[in-house]
Every structure is written in structure tokens, then in C-alpha cells.
Write an enzyme that holds these catalytic residues in place. Structure first.
Site, mmCIF file in Angstrom:
data_model
loop_
_atom_site.group_PDB
_atom_site.id
_atom_site.type_symbol
_atom_site.label_atom_id
_atom_site.label_comp_id
_atom_site.label_asym_id
_atom_site.label_seq_id
_atom_site.Cartn_x
_atom_site.Cartn_y
_atom_site.Cartn_z
ATOM 1 N N HIS A 91 -7.356 6.867 5.986
ATOM 2 C CA HIS A 91 -6.881 5.612 5.406
ATOM 3 C C HIS A 91 -7.002 4.550 6.488
ATOM 4 C CE1 HIS A 91 -5.161 7.729 1.830
ATOM 5 N NE2 HIS A 91 -5.443 8.721 2.647
ATOM 6 N N ASN A 122 0.817 -1.218 0.000
ATOM 7 C CA ASN A 122 0.000 0.000 0.000
ATOM 8 C C ASN A 122 0.848 1.266 0.000
ATOM 9 O OD1 ASN A 122 0.645 0.658 2.642
ATOM 10 N ND2 ASN A 122 -1.235 -0.206 3.495
ATOM 11 N N TYR A 123 0.174 2.409 0.127
ATOM 12 C CA TYR A 123 0.866 3.699 -0.010
ATOM 13 C C TYR A 123 1.418 4.230 1.306
ATOM 14 C CZ TYR A 123 -1.162 3.635 -4.676
ATOM 15 O OH TYR A 123 -1.514 3.279 -5.947
ATOM 16 N N MET A 124 1.260 3.465 2.379
ATOM 17 C CA MET A 124 1.895 3.818 3.659
ATOM 18 C C MET A 124 1.361 5.105 4.296
ATOM 19 S SD MET A 124 5.762 2.768 2.571
ATOM 20 C CE MET A 124 5.494 3.116 0.837
ATOM 21 N N VAL A 125 0.168 5.512 3.918
ATOM 22 C CA VAL A 125 -0.420 6.695 4.554
ATOM 23 C C VAL A 125 -0.911 6.294 5.946
ATOM 24 C CG1 VAL A 125 -2.196 8.461 4.429
ATOM 25 C CG2 VAL A 125 -1.184 7.543 2.318
ATOM 26 N N HIS A 148 -10.184 0.901 0.029
ATOM 27 C CA HIS A 148 -10.608 0.976 1.429
ATOM 28 C C HIS A 148 -11.984 0.340 1.630
ATOM 29 C CE1 HIS A 148 -8.003 4.882 2.030
ATOM 30 N NE2 HIS A 148 -7.294 3.850 1.622
HETATM 31 C C1 LIG Z 1 -2.844 -0.511 -3.329
HETATM 32 C C2 LIG Z 1 -3.317 -0.234 -1.942
HETATM 33 C C3 LIG Z 1 -3.002 0.984 -1.335
HETATM 34 C C4 LIG Z 1 -3.435 1.252 -0.047
HETATM 35 N N1 LIG Z 1 -2.976 2.386 0.580
HETATM 36 C C5 LIG Z 1 -3.213 2.549 1.913
HETATM 37 C C6 LIG Z 1 -2.599 3.589 2.650
HETATM 38 O O1 LIG Z 1 -1.787 4.347 2.116
HETATM 39 N N2 LIG Z 1 -2.900 3.729 3.964
HETATM 40 C C7 LIG Z 1 -3.776 2.891 4.583
HETATM 41 O O2 LIG Z 1 -4.054 3.097 5.762
HETATM 42 N N3 LIG Z 1 -4.343 1.866 3.924
HETATM 43 C C8 LIG Z 1 -4.064 1.667 2.617
HETATM 44 N N4 LIG Z 1 -4.602 0.597 1.960
HETATM 45 C C9 LIG Z 1 -5.575 -0.257 2.670
HETATM 46 C C10 LIG Z 1 -4.967 -1.208 3.691
HETATM 47 O O3 LIG Z 1 -3.751 -1.736 3.238
HETATM 48 C C11 LIG Z 1 -5.997 -2.337 3.885
HETATM 49 O O4 LIG Z 1 -7.211 -1.754 4.300
HETATM 50 C C12 LIG Z 1 -5.591 -3.361 4.938
HETATM 51 O O5 LIG Z 1 -4.354 -3.959 4.628
HETATM 52 C C13 LIG Z 1 -6.672 -4.429 5.007
HETATM 53 O O6 LIG Z 1 -6.324 -5.385 5.954
HETATM 54 P P1 LIG Z 1 -7.039 -6.805 6.003
HETATM 55 O O7 LIG Z 1 -6.540 -7.487 7.191
HETATM 56 O O8 LIG Z 1 -8.514 -6.583 5.852
HETATM 57 O O9 LIG Z 1 -6.608 -7.531 4.661
HETATM 58 P P2 LIG Z 1 -5.152 -7.688 3.981
HETATM 59 O O10 LIG Z 1 -4.118 -6.866 4.667
HETATM 60 O O11 LIG Z 1 -5.336 -7.422 2.531
HETATM 61 O O12 LIG Z 1 -4.793 -9.207 4.211
HETATM 62 C C14 LIG Z 1 -5.532 -10.288 3.688
HETATM 63 C C15 LIG Z 1 -4.587 -11.457 3.503
HETATM 64 O O13 LIG Z 1 -5.334 -12.647 3.321
HETATM 65 C C16 LIG Z 1 -4.725 -13.421 2.320
HETATM 66 N N5 LIG Z 1 -5.736 -14.315 1.746
HETATM 67 C C17 LIG Z 1 -6.830 -13.960 1.039
HETATM 68 N N6 LIG Z 1 -7.552 -15.041 0.715
HETATM 69 C C18 LIG Z 1 -6.900 -16.110 1.229
HETATM 70 C C19 LIG Z 1 -7.163 -17.504 1.228
HETATM 71 N N7 LIG Z 1 -8.250 -17.993 0.654
HETATM 72 N N8 LIG Z 1 -6.269 -18.329 1.840
HETATM 73 C C20 LIG Z 1 -5.168 -17.818 2.453
HETATM 74 N N9 LIG Z 1 -4.888 -16.496 2.478
HETATM 75 C C21 LIG Z 1 -5.736 -15.651 1.879
HETATM 76 C C22 LIG Z 1 -4.187 -12.398 1.352
HETATM 77 O O14 LIG Z 1 -3.187 -12.940 0.515
HETATM 78 C C23 LIG Z 1 -3.684 -11.322 2.292
HETATM 79 O O15 LIG Z 1 -2.351 -11.542 2.676
HETATM 80 C C24 LIG Z 1 -4.220 0.306 0.644
HETATM 81 C C25 LIG Z 1 -4.545 -0.901 0.040
HETATM 82 C C26 LIG Z 1 -4.105 -1.180 -1.242
HETATM 83 C C27 LIG Z 1 -4.449 -2.504 -1.869
#
Ligand SMILES: Cc1cc2nc3c(=O)[nH]c(=O)nc-3n(C[C@H](O)[C@H](O)[C@H](O)COP(=O)(O)OP(=O)(O)OC[C@H]3O[C@@H](n4cnc5c(N)ncnc54)[C@H](O)[C@@H]3O)c2cc1C
Ligand SMILES: *[C@@H]1O[C@H](CO)[C@@H](O)[C@H](O)[C@H]1NC(C)=O
Ligand SMILES: *[C@@H]1O[C@H](CO)[C@@H](O)[C@H](O)[C@H]1NC(C)=O
Ligand SMILES: *[C@@H]1O[C@H](CO)[C@@H](O)[C@H](O)[C@H]1NC(C)=O
Ligand SMILES: *[C@@H]1O[C@H](CO)[C@@H](O)[C@H](O)[C@H]1NC(C)=O
Ligand SMILES: *[C@@H]1O[C@H](CO)[C@@H](O)[C@H](O)[C@H]1NC(C)=O
Ligand SMILES: *[C@@H]1O[C@H](CO)[C@@H](O)[C@H](O)[C@H]1NC(C)=O
Ligand SMILES: *[C@@H]1O[C@H](CO)[C@@H](O)[C@H](O)[C@H]1NC(C)=O
Ligand SMILES: *[C@@H]1O[C@H](CO)[C@@H](O)[C@H](O)[C@H]1NC(C)=O
Ligand SMILES: *[C@@H]1O[C@H](CO)[C@@H](O)[C@H](O)[C@H]1NC(C)=O
Length: 628
Positions: free
Chosen positions: A606, A120-123, A563
């Protein structure tokens, strides 16, 4: 807290097992206390906290790879380089969006340890107090801003900037708002492009006020932003670096398997007729997954739990595949309905961002555009390697959060809000939908508490730059869209991406916000403070003038902010909720969802900062609800 797992009857040989299954019979002594699906932000936070007790065994199954010491992830200036590469990114795509010229929007999602925090963008920021309290107000006892802030601070170690550098760049912060001993290292970027420096003087000409620290609960105004970068090493601090790596070889009862793709939550076919506990709740014995081309199984012990942290689009997919969801979605696919939970996959809300780009008058100013030039990138990398300084440490620092009043003036804002409020109260919408929209309306009516559109200054071109030219892009980022959609499976095959349909631009109020924000951005760029810095507007360019032209531009060139919330909402069951305030899936004994899916509303920030707070709190909820 509800007492759970009163009775956990041992299963007969369950129907899901393959025929020659003696070897697979669930040997519960070999099982885990917790199986966590997904090693992303939420999954690794939980894994760390739950395995603090050495007597607790935790298995994390992550589909992607480990990614330790990968410069494409670690070096801040490499941001964006792995997007689209399937070693790091699931590369989802939305279904064609009828209100956006039937465009299908790209949707990146992190794959591998750290999940989306690795790409991600590290915000690094946080929502306002009123927004967090509103989550509790929807019927989620125990969820309030005070508690949430405590957990957000728990996750963080903030490095103060050097006083001289801070003074020169107006980096201000409130020390008490930050953690000083949590796993996630955060800091201000140490390289700030000259293109971003006029930000505050220019925007304050428009009457926007300075926020001392947007992480302290009030974030409307102008601020200089922070990143989840470790100041000492100048590396990205993903959830993997923060919560996993320091303990990777330290806890014998924590097992983390990468390249382990979970294909199914196990639900015994017998359970429909013979519920496994006194309350008639469904018990989940474990999960099925693929590793090295083989199908494998992992089981939980008696009183063990399965926790879905697979992120947006994936956790709800696994629920639906297991027969937990809306019969109208499941039955046509031939999936047996185990728990009728119509809320699974509905009510998702996504945010869009879009750019308005200006060429810099002085092309010697260093911006991220420089790294498109191989010699400059090589020099920047050499400096980074030798000294951990320079362009490769860059971050976005110039932010603002503006209100509807800032966009259209107070009188017009009041008029727009009244029209929207009337439309909501008269419309044929569910009570839950109305209640959620009224939270947005309340925010709009209290603009000193809750902002509406983030506008940041990204030191580079948003799309395609001319080599050698330099740009500043104003990124508009609308925080509280009224448009709301769905994500549902379209196949029993776990490899088929669920249909993601965020209904972008469906609500006319949203379209007005996109148009008016673009106009405000143009005013910002022409404020006196930027006069010596910004040249021509390149994107969309001055030929785009009418409201219709502006909206068309935003529809064609906006991108998701990644998001998305709401695919397994934490709400009372009768309101369409999927998980309880304890993040337990309704109708189950031992299945939880802990990730972005559970949030029922959007936030004016974010997600990372907020979501680490959720995962930290979830760990405490889980620890206190069960006596392993
Ligand atoms: C391009 C991008 C830019 C972003 N920029 C920012 C930012 O600058 N600041 C900020 O605060 N947030 C940002 N975000 C959002 C933030 O990163 C996410 O909201 C956060 O990481 C979500 O966390 P999570 O635990 O819901 O899922 P994730 O961190 O996405 O983790 C889910 C994990 O589950 C795994 N997984 C999925 N399905 C399966 C399966 N069936 N079996 C095993 N493993 C599986 C995936 O591979 C992944 O590793 C950004 C996101 C993206 C994609
Ligand atoms: C792992 O947990 C088990 C109980 O589940 C305990 O008996 C064992 O001592 C733990 N192992 C270590 C190395 O702590
Ligand atoms: C994708 O990432 C892998 C692993 O870092 C790398 O080997 C490969 O070259 C990348 N592919 C592209 C197209 O960049
Ligand atoms: C979008 O696609 C639908 C279905 O194919 C079609 O009816 C509609 O006219 C299209 N809209 C636009 C703006 O192209
Ligand atoms: C720093 O803040 C002061 C007070 O708000 C302002 O006058 C000044 O222009 C700012 N300088 C920069 C470089 O942002
Ligand atoms: C943060 O890193 C910068 C660059 O290496 C360094 O100058 C500064 O002293 C560091 N700050 C702290 C508090 O260590
Ligand atoms: C252009 O920017 C460079 C680098 O910031 C600076 O050294 C130079 O003085 C600037 N030139 C003009 C004309 O402002
Ligand atoms: C690292 O910093 C030193 C001291 O400031 C400087 O002399 C050297 O050139 C820098 N190295 C690189 C590769 O930029
Ligand atoms: C309101 O919406 C529901 C569900 O979509 C529908 O069944 C009902 O007919 C609608 N009522 C009116 C008056 O339109
Ligand atoms: C927007 O996209 C549509 C559909 O692809 C296209 O017809 C239209 O010309 C585009 N408009 C602009 C301004 O790019």
C-alpha cells in the site's frame, strides 16, 4: 543537482491578469517561497519540512476542509463511512472499461487536509528492496532502496505492541526497520477479530512462510499487519495529524488555506516567445484559485516554486490545463502548447482488489459486520470513548503476499512468464513500456524478492451482508498489472473530471492472475486451520466455477485499490518522463510535482509508507537545490 533559477526576469503585466488588474499585479515581496497545491499526504509532508526554516514562507492551498476532530475520520472502526460523501471525497469515476463489460469503476479520492490519508484503510506497509531499486534503474539517479528506507523511517514513530498481546497474536516486528521519532504514529491494531486468528496456521498449511516484518524490505509470505493509528489515542494518524496539526499555530510563515480550489497554474502568454531564463525554461509566477466564490491569485517570490501535490488525476490535470502535455490532447481543446511533454497523463497503472466472502460458523464472533447493528455500534462507540478499546479500534491484521509460483506452481509459472516476456519483446511497444514491463518480468522471475498478489483477511463482508451474520472476506489485491492506461482532460473546465482510463483487464496475463488467485483463496479458506471457523462461501458462491465465470465475477465486482501511479512519471524526458529525478517538470524553472503521480511503476505494498518516503526525500531535494 542542477543549478536552477539563474535568471528570473520580472514579468511584465502578464496576459493572464484580469483587465482591472492593478490590485492583482504580482507583488513579489508579498509572494511565497513555496506554493503547494493540495494538502494531502505529500503536500503536508512538504509543508512541514520546508517551513522548518522560519525564514521560508510556505502557502498550502487545499480544496477541501480541515476535518480536525471528526470522528468519522479519527475512529478506525468508522473506516469507509465517508466514502461517497462529497465533503470528504472527490468521487471520481473511470470511463467505461471495455475489457470489464464496459463497467465504470467508482474511484474515491480524499478531499480536505490529509487528502486520501484521511479516508483510507490505514494499511501500513512498504515495498520490497528490489522494487525501490528498480525505480532508480529506470534512469532516476539518486533513487534507491537504501535512501528510500531512511526517509520512510524518518516519517514514522512505531509503538511496539505489549509483549503479552504480541505473543498471543503472533505480532512480530523488526525494531530497526521502524522510525521512533517521525511524525506518523503507527502500531498494531489492539483489537483482532477471532475470525482472523486462524490465518497463519491455515495459510502455512499451503507452504507459505512467515515474514517477521514486511516493513524491513522483504515481504513475500504471511504477516500480521500494522496501521497508521496512534496507539495512545487509538486515532487515525493522517498526514494532517502527523505533519500539520502539531505546527498549525506554531509557524507564522506557514499559511494553510482550506476551501481553496486551485483552478490554474499561471503561465504568462508572453513566455512562449520570450522565455524567462537563460535555459529557455518556463517560469511559473503562481497560481489562480477559488475561495469563497471569489477568484484569487497567489504568487511566488523570485526563486520561489510551485509544487503540485494535488494527487492522482489532479496534478496532471493542472499541467494539461496550463499547456504542459501532449499536443494531441491539448490542441483539439484549444489549449496553447507551452511545453510538449507527451508523457503527461499516459502510462498510468492501477491495482484492483476483489473479495471472496465466507460466512462464519459462529455468529458470536465480533467482526466489523457488528457495526451495522445500531445497538452494537452504540456500545462499541461507548467503549471506545470511555477506554479507547474494543471493536472501534479494529484493523486488518491478517495478510499474505503470494507469488506466481504459489498460484500455479513453478513449472506453469515459468511457462507463463516466458510467454509474456516473448510477447513483450516481439510486440510493437515503446522502449519505455518494454523496459517497465521487464521490471515486472524480473520480479516474477525472482519470487523470493518480489511478490505478486496480496491476499488479506478482512473481518466483514465485502459488499452486502445479512444483518446478524458474520463474515471473513479474503481480499485479493493484484500488485503488478501489465495493463496500463491514461488520464487526460476532456475539457478546459477545471471542474470537469479528467477521463480516467486504466485499461483494466486489457492484458491477458492479468486475467490469468485474477483467476488463479481466486482459486488459491478458495484453497486457503478450505485449509484445516479454518475448518472450525468458516462456513459457506457466499460471494461469489460455489456456482461460479469455470475460469470464465471466475473472471466475469472479478470483472463485475472488483474495485480499485486507489493506488494509481504514473500520471506524471519520473523518468528521463526522452523516455516519456514528466519530472526529473529532482521532481522538476521538464522545461520549467520552478514547477515540481510531488505526489503519487510521479511513480513510474507499481509496488507490492500500500502506498502510504513508500510515499511518505518520497515526500520526505523531495523536501530535502528542494531545500538543497535552492537558496531562498
Ligand atoms: C479509499 C482509499 C483507501 C486507501 N487505502 C490505503 C491504505 O490502506 N494504505 C495505504 O498505504 N494507502 C491507501 N490509500 C492510498 C493513499 O491514501 C494515497 O496513495 C495517498 O494519500 C496519495 O497521496 P497524494 O499526496 O498523492 O494525494 P492525496 O493524499 O490524495 O492528496 C491530494 C490533495 O490535493 C487536494 N487537491 C486536489 N486537487 C486540488 C486543487 N485543484 N486545488 C487544491 N487542492 C486540491 C485534494 O483535496 C487532496 O487533499 C487509499 C486511498 C483511498 C482513496
Ligand atoms: C518569515 O519570513 C521572513 C522572510 O521571508 C522573515 O523576515 C520573518 O522573520 C519570518 N517570520 C517569522 C515570524 O519568523
Ligand atoms: C457528509 O458529511 C457531512 C460532514 O460530516 C455530514 O454533515 C453529512 O451528513 C454527510 N452526508 C451523508 C449523506 O452522510
Ligand atoms: C462496450 O461499449 C462499446 C462502445 O459503446 C461497444 O462497442 C462494445 O460492444 C461494448 N462492449 C460490451 C462488452 O458491452
Ligand atoms: C503463531 O506462530 C507459530 C509459528 O509460526 C504458529 O505455529 C502458530 O500457529 C501461530 N499462532 C497464531 C495464533 O497465529
Ligand atoms: C497501546 O494501547 C493499548 C490500549 O490502550 C495499551 O494497553 C498499551 O499499553 C499501549 N502500548 C504502549 C506501548 O503504550
Ligand atoms: C463463538 O464465539 C464466541 C465469541 O468469540 C465464543 O465465546 C464461543 O465460545 C464460540 N462458540 C463456539 C461454539 O465455538
Ligand atoms: C471501560 O473499562 C472499565 C475497566 O475495564 C470497565 O469497567 C468499563 O465498563 C469500560 N467502559 C465501557 C463503556 O465499556
Ligand atoms: C508500431 O506502433 C507505432 C505507434 O503506435 C505505429 O506508428 C507503427 O505503425 C507500428 N508499427 C508496426 C510495424 O505495426
Ligand atoms: C456482469 O456484468 C454484465 C454487464 O453488466 C452482466 O451482463 C453480467 O450478467 C454480469 N455477470 C455476473 C456474473 O454478474
Amino acid at each position: 543537482m542542477l543549478p536552477i533559477c539563474l535568471v528570473w526576469l520580472p514579468l511584465a503585466v502578464p496576459a493572464f491578469l484580469p483587465p482591472s488588474s492593478a490590485a492583482f499585479a504580482p507583488d513579489k515581496s508579498q509572494g511565497y517561497d513555496y506554493i503547494i497545491v493540495g494538502g494531502g499526504l505529500s503536500g503536508l509532508t512538504l509543508a512541514n519540512r520546508l517551513s522548518e526554516n522560519p525564514g521560508t514562507s510556505v502557502l498550502v492551498l487545499e480544496a477541501g476542509s480541515t476535518h480536525f476532530d471528526d470522528p468519522l475520520i479519527d475512529i478506525p472502526g468508522n473506516v469507509g463511512m465517508v466514502l461517497g460523501n462529497s465533503s470528504y471525497d472527490w468521487n471520481y469515476v473511470t470511463v467505461p472499461q471495455p475489457y470489464a463489460n464496459n463497467r465504470s469503476f467508482q474511484y474515491h479520492r480524499g478531499k480536505g487536509l490529509g487528502g486520501s490519508t484521511s479516508i483510507n484503510y490505514m494499511v501500513w506497509n512498504r515495498p520490497a528492496i528490489a522494487e525501490l531499486d528498480a525505480i532508480g534503474g529506470l534512469g532516476n539517479p539518486g533513487w534507491n532502496a537504501e535512501d528510500w528506507f531512511r526517509y520512510m523511517r524518518k516519517s514514522e514513530t512505531f509503538t511496539h505492541p505489549e509483549p503479552e498481546f504480541a505473543a498471543a497474536n503472533n505480532l512480530t516486528f523488526i525494531p530497526e526497520a521502524h522510525g521512533d521519532s517521525g511524525p506518523v504514529h503507527t502500531s498494531f491494531p489492539i483489537f483482532i477479530s477471532d475470525a482472523q486468528k486462524p490465518w497463519e496456521p491455515a495459510l502455512s498449511e499451503l507452504g507459505l512462510l512467515r515474514v517477521k516484518d514486511p516493513l524491513a524490505g522483504h515481504n513475500v509470505g504471511i504477516w500480521m499487519g500494522q496501521s497508521n493509528v496512534n496507539n495512545k489515542t487509538q486515532k487515525r494518524f493522517s498526514s494532517s495529524e502527523a505533519y500539520y496539526r502539531p505546527i498549525a499555530n506554531e509557524r507564522p510563515n506557514l499559511t494553510v488555506w482550506t476551501s481553496a480550489f486551485v483552478t490554474k497554474i499561471l503561465v504568462s502568454d508572453h513566455q512562449k516567445e520570450a522565455p524567462q531564463s537563460r535555459e529557455g525554461l518556463l517560469s511559473i509566477p503562481g497560481v489562480q484559485y477559488q475561495k469563497n466564490g471569489e477568484t484569487k491569485y497567489a504568487y511566488v517570490k523570485d526563486r520561489g516554486e510551485v509544487i503540485l501535490s494535488a494527487g492522482f488525476g489532479r496534478s496532471s490535470q493542472l499541467l494539461e490545463l496550463a499547456g504542459i502535455g501532449d499536443p494531441r490532447i491539448l490542441e483539439p481543446l484549444g489549449i496553447d502548447v507551452k511545453i510538449n511533454l507527451p508523457g503527461v497523463g499516459t502510462g498510468i497503472i492501477d491495482q484492483l482488489l476483489w473479495g471472496v466472502s465466507y460466512e462464519l460458523k459462529n455468529s458470536s464472533i465480533v467482526t466489523l459486520d457488528d457495526i451495522k447493528i445500531p445497538e452494537l455500534k452504540a456500545a462499541a462507540l461507548a467503549e471506545y470513548d470511555a477506554n479507547k478499546t474494543g471493536l472501534m479500534t479494529i484493523g486488518v491484521t491478517a495478510y499474505s503476499l503470494v507469488t506466481l509460483d504459489d498460484l500455479v506452481g513453478h513449472r506453469k509459472a515459468t511457462e507463463m512468464i516466458d510467454i509474456q516476456a516473448t510477447k513483450i519483446s516481439r510486440g510493437n511497444f515503446s522502449q519505455t513500456q518494454k523496459e517497465k514491463w521487464n521490471v515486472i518480468i524480473n520480479g516474477l522471475r525472482n519470487p523470493s524478492e518480489v511478490g505478486l498478489v496480496e491476499i488479506s483477511g478482512f473481518p466483514a463482508f465485502f459488499t452486502t451482508a445479512k444483518i446478524g451474520k458474520k463474515y471473513l472476506t479474503f481480499l485479493g489485491h493484484y500488485q503488478f498489472p501489465f495493463s496500463s492506461g491514461t488520464v487526460h482532460i476532456v475539457s478546459k473546465d477545471v471542474n470537469v473530471q479528467p477521463a480516467m482510463d486504466p485499461h483494466y483487464f486489457e492484458d491477458n496475463f492479468d486475467s490469468q492472475v485474477f483467476i488463479e488467485s481466486t482459486k488459491l483463496i478458495r484453497k486457503m479458506a478450505r485449509a484445516g486451520g479454518f475448518a472450525d471457523v468458516l462456513g459457506d462461501e457466499i460471494d461469489p458462491g460455489m456456482r461460479v466455477q469455470s475460469d470464465e465465470e471466475i473472471l466475469e465475477y472479478v470483472k463485475n465486482f472488483s474495485a480499485t485499490a486507489y493506488h494509481t501511479v504514473g500520471s506524471a512519471q519520473m523518468l528521463p524526458r526522452e523516455k516519456g518522463g514528466v519530472v526529473s529525478p529532482e521532481l522538476k517538470v521538464y522545461g520549467t524553472n520552478n514547477l515540481r510535482v510531488v505526489d503519487m503521480s510521479v511513480l513510474p511503476l507499481q509496488f507490492s505494498s500500500h502506498p502510504m509508507g513508500m510515499l511518505y518516503g518520497v515526500a520526505e526525500k523531495a523536501a530535502d531535494i528542494i531545500k538543497s537545490s535552492i537558496s531562498v
